[in-house]
Structures are given as structure tokens and as C-alpha cells.
Design a protein around this motif. Structure first.
Motif, PDB file in Angstrom:
ATOM      1  N   VAL A 163       0.876  -1.169   0.000  1.00 50.42           N
ATOM      2  CA  VAL A 163       0.000   0.000   0.000  1.00 50.42           C
ATOM      3  C   VAL A 163       0.919   1.227   0.000  1.00 50.42           C
ATOM      4  O   VAL A 163       1.665   1.456   0.963  1.00 50.42           O
ATOM      5  N   ASN A 190       1.675   5.129   0.213  1.00 50.58           N
ATOM      6  CA  ASN A 190       1.082   6.237   0.968  1.00 50.58           C
ATOM      7  C   ASN A 190       1.705   7.562   0.563  1.00 50.58           C
ATOM      8  O   ASN A 190       2.917   7.634   0.347  1.00 50.58           O
ATOM      9  N   ALA A 214       6.128   3.253  -0.238  1.00 48.11           N
ATOM     10  CA  ALA A 214       5.659   2.029   0.418  1.00 48.11           C
ATOM     11  C   ALA A 214       6.181   2.081   1.853  1.00 48.11           C
ATOM     12  O   ALA A 214       7.131   1.395   2.225  1.00 48.11           O
ATOM     13  N   ALA A 265       4.885   3.649   6.095  1.00 42.93           N
ATOM     14  CA  ALA A 265       3.860   4.289   6.927  1.00 42.93           C
ATOM     15  C   ALA A 265       4.056   5.799   6.840  1.00 42.93           C
ATOM     16  O   ALA A 265       5.184   6.290   6.899  1.00 42.93           O
TER      17      ALA A 265
HETATM   18  C1  LIG Z   1       0.440   2.747   4.312  1.00 38.43           C
HETATM   19  O1  LIG Z   1      -0.524   3.220   5.229  1.00 38.43           O
HETATM   20  C2  LIG Z   1      -1.475   2.249   5.605  1.00 38.43           C
HETATM   21  C3  LIG Z   1      -2.512   2.947   6.466  1.00 38.43           C
HETATM   22  O2  LIG Z   1      -1.896   3.710   7.466  1.00 38.43           O
HETATM   23  C4  LIG Z   1      -0.784   1.102   6.307  1.00 38.43           C
HETATM   24  O3  LIG Z   1      -1.725   0.118   6.655  1.00 38.43           O
HETATM   25  C5  LIG Z   1       0.270   0.507   5.363  1.00 38.43           C
HETATM   26  O4  LIG Z   1       0.981  -0.496   6.019  1.00 38.43           O
HETATM   27  C6  LIG Z   1       1.215   1.595   4.871  1.00 38.43           C
HETATM   28  N1  LIG Z   1       2.095   1.000   3.857  1.00 38.43           N
HETATM   29  C7  LIG Z   1       3.308   0.540   4.154  1.00 38.43           C
HETATM   30  C8  LIG Z   1       4.025  -0.115   3.017  1.00 38.43           C
HETATM   31  O5  LIG Z   1       3.812   0.648   5.254  1.00 38.43           O
END
Ligand SMILES: *[C@@H]1O[C@H](CO)[C@@H](O)[C@H](O)[C@H]1NC(C)=O
Length: 181
Positions: free
Chosen positions: A107, A109, A123, A125
């Protein structure tokens, strides 16, 4: 007691007319930031019921021209294979995508938005961020103005925030439920 004669009835109807005219025209369905949406660029400040009817509309796609970790957002014309979808929570845009060279799935961000640089995704948080949707229009700190389309790598057009390069033109970014083309 009030006599409801025909003239008074007509008068009260006429008085009610401006209120009827003031009712909003059919508005676009509200975009739920937690339901996946597409991002488009447009010169329209307000959302439309169909994304295809937005002025100067373009679909967007994540872009990693040099297989670098930070993805950019570029404009993409008709003929794309697929488009990324986004959700927005905690002021941050999220988009599921494969990593550089198509490896892995993460995911992505959005990172902190800064003037004069591209809107970027990692990729990792991130957040809390400053992004919100105002009636479907992407805002930074509550302001929908400030996004620009600028000349980017490999001849592509990418999204910057308050880009200052001569190539940059102002744009709005809207969240839409169906692609414009
Ligand atoms: C991106 O943010 C989401 C929601 O906060 C999180 O669940 C996800 O692990 C994050 N992506 C990474 C690769 O850390």
C-alpha cells in the motif's frame, strides 16, 4: 384568523418561489474517502456528476520512471491498461500497487506535501497528513488551489504542489468514482 383568499394564497406562492429557485441543482454523489476512487486532473473547481464532463479532464497513474522508491503521479491518456485507485484517511492518500519492476505488492502512501515538489508516494507508513477531500476536490490544509501539472521525467506530465517551473500550469485534483475515459 387569517383568511386564505385566492390573492393571499398566490402571494405566498410567489414569496416561496425564490426559495425554490435557490435549491441546488443536481449535485455529484459525495465521494466517500474510504471507498476506492480514481484521481483526475481538471480545470474545474467543482465536481460534476460524470467525470467525463469535467473540463480538461485527465486520468492519473502512479509513475516510477527510474524504478525509484518514491512514486509520482502522472497524467495518462486513453489506452491505459489499468488505473490506480486511492483511499484517503488521516490526511494521507493510500494506493495499492506493485513495487519497482512490478515486484511485491504494497500500500503506497502519500508523503508530506511540500511546495515546489511532486506529490509523492512511498511504500512506508506516513502521516498524519494535510490532505482532505472537499466535496470531492483534493485539498491541502483545506485549500483546493495550489496543485500544478508540470513537465516531468521521460516527457511525462506530473503533479507538483505549487510547482514554479515555467512548464507548470494550475489544476484541480478531483476524486471520482468512474474514470473519465
Ligand atoms: C500505508 O498506510 C497504511 C494505512 O496507514 C498502512 O496500513 C500501510 O501499512 C502503509 N504502507 C506501508 C508499506 O507501510
Amino acid at each position: 384568523m387569517v383568511q386564505l383568499t385566492l390573492p393571499t394564497l398566490l402571494l405566498s406562492l410567489v414569496a416561496a418561489l425564490p426559495a425554490i429557485h435557490a435549491l441546488p441543482a443536481a449535485t455529484a454523489p459525495a465521494v466517500d474517502p474510504s471507498t476506492p476512487f480514481y484521481l483526475v486532473t481538471t480545470s474545474d473547481k467543482h465536481s460534476a456528476s460524470a467525470s467525463s464532463s469535467l473540463k480538461d479532464v485527465s486520468a492519473t497513474s502512479l509513475f516510477d520512471p527510474y524504478y525509484q522508491p518514491n512514486y509520482l503521479l502522472r497524467l495518462i491518456g486513453p489506452g491505459y491498461g489499468s488505473l490506480p485507485t486511492f483511499t484517503l484517511t488521516d490526511g494521507v492518500l493510500h494506493s495499492p500497487s506493485s513495487g519497482p519492476h512490478g515486484l511485491g505488492s504494497y500500500v503506497y502512501n502519500s508523503t508530506a506535501v511540500a511546495a515546489g515538489t511532486e506529490l509523492q508516494f512511498l511504500a512506508a507508513a506516513e502521516g498524519p497528513g494535510s490532505l482532505t477531500l472537499k466535496k470531492g476536490v483534493l485539498a491541502v490544509g483545506g485549500e483546493t488551489d495550489g496543485w500544478t501539472i508540470c513537465a516531468g521525467p521521460l516527457g511525462q506530465e506530473v503533479i507538483e504542489y505549487k510547482g514554479t517551473d515555467l512548464s507548470c500550469v494550475p489544476t484541480y485534483i478531483q476524486a471520482v468514482s468512474t474514470p473519465p475515459y
